[in-house]
Design an enzyme around this catalytic site. Structure first.
Site, PDB file in Angstrom:
ATOM      1  N   SER A 188      26.740   9.841  27.996  1.00 53.66           N
ATOM      2  CA  SER A 188      28.290   9.601  27.916  1.00 53.66           C
ATOM      3  C   SER A 188      28.764   9.751  29.491  1.00 53.66           C
ATOM      4  CB  SER A 188      28.985  10.777  27.258  1.00 53.66           C
ATOM      5  OG  SER A 188      30.308  10.534  26.901  1.00 53.66           O
ATOM      6  N   ASP A 304      28.293   6.745  20.895  1.00 59.06           N
ATOM      7  CA  ASP A 304      28.173   7.831  21.881  1.00 59.06           C
ATOM      8  C   ASP A 304      26.760   8.366  21.935  1.00 59.06           C
ATOM      9  OD1 ASP A 304      28.357  10.688  23.365  1.00 59.06           O
ATOM     10  OD2 ASP A 304      30.290   9.706  23.670  1.00 59.06           O
TER      11      ASP A 304
END
Length: 398
Positions: A188, A304
């Site tokens: 991320s 993610d």
């Protein structure tokens, strides 16, 4: 005359009591007014009226972006935990090369991996049970590196806490812990910071770019559009050869959600656009970065990376993990640098989480940058560079 007035007042009092009783039965709540005490004494009343009731505590206001992010993270973490529990035993046996498994099971497992061009399946040494994969071209990119410096540095998922990671990176670069041969890994926001480090950009310049991103989101909103804003910033900020600088050095963690959620580490990039696609995929919280449930990356449906690999390992023999959140309170193990390093200048974990989901003001971003720098300095004092940094031979020949 006095008797008539007294009767009138008593009738009014009874009518008021019946009205309030009927209101309470039907859940009517008229505006609250102070109660008056009827006093029939001939002397003037000197009683002090009761103090007004305290106002109810105000609920914490959260933006739509924060609510969306929290909702997704809560749901996704439960789904991943439930799904992974079903496959964990099979995956660990696969990593152990199917000890005591029959030939048919082993062949089925590797046939699926070959179809997906998976070349490596490894269990995380710090987090038992966490398994990550690499494709053939990612493994080859690492093998082409002739010199690798250890330790490598892994940067955690962090939402919008970019400045914390940038502050850590600034000190590590200044003190010689991070060199051009130092492997990096991230999920991320951590993946984006790794790309920035590998590009050779100044951490102070990266902080200013973060402020531009935050200002845009404060003015125009975050949910559903953060991904587009982030992409524009990265296109302008990263040099054209950023992918070349990152190849074989920067591992970007993404979460594949088919055929089951699992971590994939990517560190070979065909172009600058491919690198940007990788780090945005690693940051993809559905409904937060864009109004869709997942994103496509190299023909894989992904979300993610922090959901499966919060702090991914590097290709070095030793990895120092950098967590932007107070790691002890979240149960993360094997952390090197985090807000726990310097608890004197801390804010609450809730504030960190809020800043991760909502764009903070510029003075808060500066404070996060300073926190990261100070925490890294505390870690560096206990780990002198001359004692832990060393060069190793690369994996493979040309």
């Amino acid at each position: 005359m006095k008797k008539k007035t007294l009767v009138t007042m008593l009738l009014r009092t009874q009518w008021t009591e019946h009205t309030l009783m009927a209101s309470s039965l039907f859940h009517f709540h008229p505006t609250t007014v102070p109660h008056r005490t009827l006093n029939f004494s001939t002397k003037a009343s000197t009683a002090t009226p009761p103090p007004p009731p305290l106002p109810p505590p105000q609920q914490e206001k959260r933006s739509f972006a924060a609510a969306t992010g929290e909702l997704f993270l809560g749901i996704a973490s439960r789904i991943l935990k439930k799904t992974n529990s079903k496959f964990e035993e099979r995956e660990i046996r696969a990593v152990e090369m199917f000890v005591n498994e029959d030939e048919g099971e082993r062949e089925w497992w590797w046939r699926r991996r070959r179809k997906e061009k998976i070349a490596a399946v490894v269990e995380d040494p710090v987090q038992p049970g966490v398994v990550w994969e690499q494709t053939e071209k990612d493994v080859e990119a690492e093998r082409r590196r002739k010199v690798v410096s250890s330790p490598g540095f892994s940067f955690s998922a962090a939402g919008l806490l970019f400045p914390y990671h940038l502050g850590v990176a600034k000190l590590l670069i200044e003190k010689g812990y991070i060199k051009e041969t130092t492997p990096l890994a991230g999920s991320s926001a951590g993946a984006i910071v790794c790309a920035v480090i590998a590009s050779g950009a100044s951490m102070q310049e990266a902080l200013e770019a973060t402020k531009i991103l935050a200002e845009d989101c404060r003015l125009r909103g975050t949910a559903f559009r953060l991904g587009a804003v982030l992409r524009d910033i990265l296109i302008k900020f990263l040099p054209d050869d950023a992918h070349i600088r990152s190849n074989g050095r920067v591992r970007v963690a993404v979460t594949q959600i088919l055929w089951r959620p699992r971590g994939l580490l990517v560190d070979q990039f065909d172009s600058k656009e491919d690198l940007i696609n990788a780090v945005i995929t690693s940051s993809f919280i559905p409904g937060y970065l864009a109004p869709r449930p997942a994103t496509m990356f190299r023909n894989r449906l992904c979300i993610d990376g922090g959901l499966t690999l919060f702090m991914p390992p590097t290709s070095a023999t030793q990895t120092v993990r950098v967590c932007a959140f107070p790691a002890s309170g979240l149960g993360f193990e094997g952390n090197g640098i985090s807000p726990d390093c310097n608890p004197e200048n801390r804010v609450s974990p809730r504030e960190f989480f809020n800043w991760a989901l909502e764009p903070a003001a510029d003075d808060i971003l500066d404070k996060l940058f300073e926190f990261g720098y100070m925490d890294a300095a505390v870690w560096a004092e206990a780990n002198p560079v001359e004692e832990i940094v060393r060069d190793e031979n690369g994996c493979i020949e040309e």
